[in-house]
Design a protein around this motif. Sequence first.
Motif, mmCIF file in Angstrom:
data_model
loop_
_atom_site.group_PDB
_atom_site.id
_atom_site.type_symbol
_atom_site.label_atom_id
_atom_site.label_comp_id
_atom_site.label_asym_id
_atom_site.label_seq_id
_atom_site.Cartn_x
_atom_site.Cartn_y
_atom_site.Cartn_z
ATOM 1 N N UNK A 99 19.545 34.073 17.424
ATOM 2 C CA UNK A 99 19.064 33.095 16.531
ATOM 3 C C UNK A 99 18.110 32.300 16.841
ATOM 4 N N UNK A 100 17.697 31.950 18.490
ATOM 5 C CA UNK A 100 16.967 30.885 18.864
ATOM 6 C C UNK A 100 15.756 31.667 19.385
ATOM 7 N N UNK A 101 15.500 33.072 19.173
ATOM 8 C CA UNK A 101 14.429 33.719 19.688
ATOM 9 C C UNK A 101 13.184 33.277 19.222
ATOM 10 N N UNK A 102 13.149 32.778 17.734
ATOM 11 C CA UNK A 102 11.918 32.273 17.352
ATOM 12 C C UNK A 102 11.416 31.020 17.917
ATOM 13 N N UNK A 103 12.158 30.365 18.759
ATOM 14 C CA UNK A 103 11.523 28.946 19.412
ATOM 15 C C UNK A 103 10.504 29.254 20.102
ATOM 16 N N UNK A 104 10.504 30.458 21.089
ATOM 17 C CA UNK A 104 9.461 30.533 22.083
ATOM 18 C C UNK A 104 7.944 30.738 21.296
ATOM 19 N N UNK A 105 7.664 31.449 20.223
ATOM 20 C CA UNK A 105 6.595 31.743 19.378
ATOM 21 C C UNK A 105 6.204 30.200 18.797
ATOM 22 N N UNK A 106 7.032 29.506 18.416
ATOM 23 C CA UNK A 106 6.796 28.143 17.870
ATOM 24 C C UNK A 106 6.556 27.266 18.801
ATOM 25 N N UNK A 155 9.122 34.080 26.405
ATOM 26 C CA UNK A 155 9.638 34.428 25.071
ATOM 27 C C UNK A 155 9.474 35.899 24.923
ATOM 28 N N UNK A 156 8.432 36.492 25.282
ATOM 29 C CA UNK A 156 8.338 37.923 25.142
ATOM 30 C C UNK A 156 9.339 38.841 26.304
ATOM 31 N N UNK A 157 9.285 38.161 27.472
ATOM 32 C CA UNK A 157 10.295 38.928 28.363
ATOM 33 C C UNK A 157 11.885 38.677 27.707
ATOM 34 N N UNK A 158 12.059 37.521 27.186
ATOM 35 C CA UNK A 158 13.376 37.185 26.530
ATOM 36 C C UNK A 158 13.683 38.345 25.378
ATOM 37 N N UNK A 159 12.919 38.232 24.520
ATOM 38 C CA UNK A 159 12.780 39.170 23.522
ATOM 39 C C UNK A 159 12.994 40.650 23.902
ATOM 40 N N UNK A 160 12.256 41.075 24.857
ATOM 41 C CA UNK A 160 12.406 42.346 25.351
ATOM 42 C C UNK A 160 13.671 42.649 26.083
ATOM 43 N N UNK A 161 14.349 41.634 26.778
ATOM 44 C CA UNK A 161 15.704 41.850 27.185
ATOM 45 C C UNK A 161 16.657 41.863 26.432
ATOM 46 N N UNK A 162 16.452 41.215 25.333
ATOM 47 C CA UNK A 162 17.638 41.407 23.965
ATOM 48 C C UNK A 162 17.509 42.397 23.272
ATOM 49 N N UNK A 163 16.232 42.946 23.098
ATOM 50 C CA UNK A 163 15.963 44.172 22.179
ATOM 51 C C UNK A 163 16.373 45.452 23.228
ATOM 52 N N UNK A 164 16.355 45.545 24.480
ATOM 53 C CA UNK A 164 16.844 46.470 25.360
ATOM 54 C C UNK A 164 18.435 46.328 25.349
ATOM 55 N N UNK A 165 18.892 45.306 25.387
ATOM 56 C CA UNK A 165 20.277 44.938 25.432
ATOM 57 C C UNK A 165 20.949 45.428 24.178
#
Length: 138
Positions: free
Chosen positions: A99-106, A84-94
């Motif tokens: 909308x599904x980024x909240x799934x990983x911490x949950x 989830x952290x890597x995915x959020x980082x990739x999206x942030x850098x991009x």
Amino acid sequence: MFTSRDTAKYHLIYSLAGTVFLAVFGAIYEYFSHGVYSYYMIYAFAIPLIMGVVPYSFMLIKNIQLPVLLINLWNSSILTYSVGSVFAGVLSIYGTTNALIFVYPVAGTVLLIATLIAAAVYYVKKSLLTGLFGKEGP
């Protein structure tokens, strides 16, 4: 057959490998991101370091034995938080969101709570059996 010491070493080595991999991956990704940085990507290595290396080092030093279910649930929560952290980082850098980024911490939190509940059940059951049968158990 693995002993608890071998199991702790095994998971410690893999947690260290995951920590190093995420640190190198984050550094390389940040290098090629044209000056755009994301704290999710930079600190993704801290998740397996804090949740993996530290507890497994403690288990190795204290020779603590845990059932496989607890270890698998714990490792699943580490992996979920890391991805989830890597995915959020990739999206942030991009420069986009999802909308599904909240799934990983949950999902990571659900797995973490499941681990804590399983640990509580394990230790209550273990203490009851120790009380009934003495130190040796059945």
